[in-house]
Design a protein around this motif. Structure first.
Motif, PDB file in Angstrom:
ATOM      1  N   VAL A  33       0.808  -1.125  -0.050  1.00 25.47           N
ATOM      2  CA  VAL A  33      -0.112  -0.021   0.053  1.00 25.47           C
ATOM      3  C   VAL A  33       0.841   1.333  -0.195  1.00 25.47           C
ATOM      4  N   GLY A  34       0.647   1.887  -0.800  1.00 23.98           N
ATOM      5  CA  GLY A  34       1.342   3.554  -1.055  1.00 23.98           C
ATOM      6  C   GLY A  34       0.254   4.597  -0.985  1.00 23.98           C
ATOM      7  N   GLY A  35       0.652   5.711  -0.427  1.00 23.28           N
ATOM      8  CA  GLY A  35       0.124   6.934  -0.608  1.00 23.28           C
ATOM      9  C   GLY A  35       0.230   7.797   0.383  1.00 23.28           C
ATOM     10  N   PHE A  36      -0.690   8.786   0.740  1.00 20.59           N
ATOM     11  CA  PHE A  36      -0.159   9.819   1.550  1.00 20.59           C
ATOM     12  C   PHE A  36      -1.688  10.402   2.282  1.00 20.59           C
ATOM     13  N   THR A  37      -1.563  10.888   3.510  1.00 19.19           N
ATOM     14  CA  THR A  37      -2.824  11.435   4.101  1.00 19.19           C
ATOM     15  C   THR A  37      -2.555  12.697   4.247  1.00 19.19           C
ATOM     16  N   SER A  38      -3.559  13.574   4.452  1.00 14.47           N
ATOM     17  CA  SER A  38      -3.633  15.010   4.880  1.00 14.47           C
ATOM     18  C   SER A  38      -4.239  15.561   6.038  1.00 14.47           C
ATOM     19  N   PRO A  39      -3.518  14.925   7.205  1.00 18.28           N
ATOM     20  CA  PRO A  39      -4.182  15.416   8.152  1.00 18.28           C
ATOM     21  C   PRO A  39      -4.297  16.821   8.925  1.00 18.28           C
ATOM     22  N   GLU A  40      -5.240  17.360   9.538  1.00 13.60           N
ATOM     23  CA  GLU A  40      -5.285  18.712   9.812  1.00 13.60           C
ATOM     24  C   GLU A  40      -4.120  19.056  11.067  1.00 13.60           C
ATOM     25  N   GLU A  41      -3.816  20.568  10.997  1.00 16.04           N
ATOM     26  CA  GLU A  41      -2.933  20.710  12.053  1.00 16.04           C
ATOM     27  C   GLU A  41      -3.685  21.670  13.151  1.00 16.04           C
ATOM     28  N   LYS A  42      -3.486  21.586  14.284  1.00 16.68           N
ATOM     29  CA  LYS A  42      -4.452  22.630  15.220  1.00 16.68           C
ATOM     30  C   LYS A  42      -3.427  23.250  16.072  1.00 16.68           C
ATOM     31  N   THR A  43      -3.625  24.601  16.561  1.00 16.27           N
ATOM     32  CA  THR A  43      -3.272  25.042  17.361  1.00 16.27           C
ATOM     33  C   THR A  43      -4.219  25.666  18.504  1.00 16.27           C
ATOM     34  N   HIS A  44      -3.978  25.236  19.714  1.00 15.81           N
ATOM     35  CA  HIS A  44      -4.992  25.436  20.733  1.00 15.81           C
ATOM     36  C   HIS A  44      -6.370  25.199  20.346  1.00 15.81           C
ATOM     37  N   GLY A  45      -6.487  23.840  19.838  1.00 15.39           N
ATOM     38  CA  GLY A  45      -7.931  23.155  19.268  1.00 15.39           C
ATOM     39  C   GLY A  45      -8.453  23.667  18.177  1.00 15.39           C
ATOM     40  N   ARG A  47      -8.257  24.495  14.085  1.00 16.60           N
ATOM     41  CA  ARG A  47      -7.237  24.191  12.670  1.00 16.60           C
ATOM     42  C   ARG A  47      -6.751  25.367  12.226  1.00 16.60           C
ATOM     43  N   THR A  48      -5.670  25.082  11.943  1.00 15.27           N
ATOM     44  CA  THR A  48      -4.552  26.402  11.295  1.00 15.27           C
ATOM     45  C   THR A  48      -3.948  26.070   9.871  1.00 15.27           C
ATOM     46  N   GLY A  49      -4.426  24.481   9.615  1.00 16.38           N
ATOM     47  CA  GLY A  49      -3.678  24.098   8.148  1.00 16.38           C
ATOM     48  C   GLY A  49      -3.732  22.486   8.306  1.00 16.38           C
ATOM     49  N   PHE A  50      -3.042  22.218   7.477  1.00 14.58           N
ATOM     50  CA  PHE A  50      -2.956  20.751   6.918  1.00 14.58           C
ATOM     51  C   PHE A  50      -1.730  20.337   6.565  1.00 14.58           C
ATOM     52  N   TYR A  51      -0.912  19.001   6.911  1.00 14.09           N
ATOM     53  CA  TYR A  51       0.201  18.664   6.390  1.00 14.09           C
ATOM     54  C   TYR A  51      -0.083  17.531   5.618  1.00 14.09           C
ATOM     55  N   ALA A  64      -0.835  23.194   3.689  1.00 11.85           N
ATOM     56  CA  ALA A  64      -1.415  24.322   3.738  1.00 11.85           C
ATOM     57  C   ALA A  64      -1.475  25.120   5.197  1.00 11.85           C
ATOM     58  N   ASP A  65      -1.505  26.455   5.017  1.00  9.46           N
ATOM     59  CA  ASP A  65      -1.628  26.768   6.412  1.00  9.46           C
ATOM     60  C   ASP A  65      -2.054  28.302   6.375  1.00  9.46           C
ATOM     61  N   ILE A  66      -2.488  28.992   7.474  1.00  8.95           N
ATOM     62  CA  ILE A  66      -3.217  30.252   7.259  1.00  8.95           C
ATOM     63  C   ILE A  66      -2.272  31.443   7.392  1.00  8.95           C
ATOM     64  N   ASN A  67      -0.914  31.208   7.904  1.00 10.21           N
ATOM     65  CA  ASN A  67       0.200  32.065   7.772  1.00 10.21           C
ATOM     66  C   ASN A  67       1.218  32.040   6.889  1.00 10.21           C
ATOM     67  N   LYS A  72      -4.201  30.465  -2.501  1.00 16.19           N
ATOM     68  CA  LYS A  72      -5.118  30.465  -1.519  1.00 16.19           C
ATOM     69  C   LYS A  72      -6.374  29.515  -1.884  1.00 16.19           C
ATOM     70  N   VAL A  73      -6.682  28.666  -0.803  1.00 17.54           N
ATOM     71  CA  VAL A  73      -7.780  28.193  -0.978  1.00 17.54           C
ATOM     72  C   VAL A  73      -8.683  28.072   0.415  1.00 17.54           C
ATOM     73  N   SER A  74      -9.829  28.849   0.477  1.00 16.53           N
ATOM     74  CA  SER A  74     -10.548  29.154   1.489  1.00 16.53           C
ATOM     75  C   SER A  74      -9.702  30.221   2.336  1.00 16.53           C
ATOM     76  N   LYS A  75      -9.310  29.844   3.733  1.00 16.00           N
ATOM     77  CA  LYS A  75      -8.452  30.837   4.462  1.00 16.00           C
ATOM     78  C   LYS A  75      -7.040  30.223   4.385  1.00 16.00           C
ATOM     79  N   TYR A  76      -6.798  29.149   3.668  1.00 16.41           N
ATOM     80  CA  TYR A  76      -5.385  28.555   3.755  1.00 16.41           C
ATOM     81  C   TYR A  76      -4.719  28.900   2.591  1.00 16.41           C
ATOM     82  N   HIS A  77      -3.449  28.920   2.668  1.00 18.38           N
ATOM     83  CA  HIS A  77      -2.367  29.216   1.575  1.00 18.38           C
ATOM     84  C   HIS A  77      -1.719  27.886   1.248  1.00 18.38           C
ATOM     85  N   VAL A  78      -1.663  27.441   0.196  1.00 22.54           N
ATOM     86  CA  VAL A  78      -1.171  26.001  -0.425  1.00 22.54           C
ATOM     87  C   VAL A  78       0.278  26.307  -0.480  1.00 22.54           C
ATOM     88  N   ASN A  79       1.176  25.316   0.149  1.00 18.30           N
ATOM     89  CA  ASN A  79       2.647  25.231   0.006  1.00 18.30           C
ATOM     90  C   ASN A  79       3.040  24.165  -1.314  1.00 18.30           C
TER      91      ASN A  79
END
Length: 181
Positions: A33-45, A47-51, A64-67, A72-79
């Motif tokens: 099995v190969g692939g990737f997941t994109s869980p969310e990043e949280k700061t103080h509960g 969601r501030t982005g995804f890795y 993606a991250d808000i900072n 831009k997609v929604s409030k996030y900026h994609v790296n």
């Protein structure tokens, strides 16, 4: 029976959790099995982005991250560059695997033209794909396989194994990911 399955649902409905469980179960059955997941990043509960994380190596990068800067997609900026550093090597090797897991095919991921092109090649190949799919992309990609909708009725985040979806690999028929089978 379709060879590709797409899981869609509202944010936080359990798509990433389900895909991780499916990958684990398929590995237990001896599949590559190969692939990737994109869980969310949280700061103080909050969601501030995804890795993005390679499910085999565990290597991670910011999706993606808000900072940060980037498209831009929604409030996030994609790296895009960081995302491609994880996703593209996985997709380059899709023929090395029995099944590919992608979390997610969404607007952020599609900011990478290379990812989009490689996804198209994967979808045209014989390698089975199980992916979470953003609701807005069901019409574009859904015809490549079966679309399953997650809701509170089909996914219990507290359960060890999802009671609403049964998944298995059958060497004659491929992957079976069906509600109520």
């Amino acid at each position: 029976m379709p060879q590709n399955y797409f899981v869609t649902g509202m944010p936080r409905s359990g798509k990433t959790t389900l895909l991780r469980r499916i990958a684990k179960r398929l590995r237990e059955q001896g599949l590559r099995v190969g692939g990737f997941t994109s869980p969310e990043e949280k700061t103080h509960g909050t969601r501030t982005g995804f890795y993005v994380q390679d499910i085999n190596s565990g290597k991670t990068a910011q999706l993606a991250d808000i900072n940060t800067d980037g498209p831009k997609v929604s409030k996030y900026h994609v790296n895009v560059k960081a995302f491609e550093g994880i996703a593209l090597p996985v997709l380059t090797r899709f023929k090395d695997y029995d099944v590919i897991i992608i979390d997610e095919i969404g607007m952020m991921e599609l900011k990478s033209q290379q990812f989009s092109d490689m996804l198209d090649a994967l979808l045209e190949s014989g390698t089975p794909l199980i992916a979470s799919l953003h609701n807005d992309l069901v019409d574009k990609y859904g015809y490549y396989g079966e679309v399953l909708y997650l809701s509170e009725d089909t996914m219990s985040k507290d359960s060890a194994i999802d009671p609403g979806l049964i998944y298995r690999y059958d060497s004659d028929n491929g992957i079976n990911l069906r509600k109520g089978v």
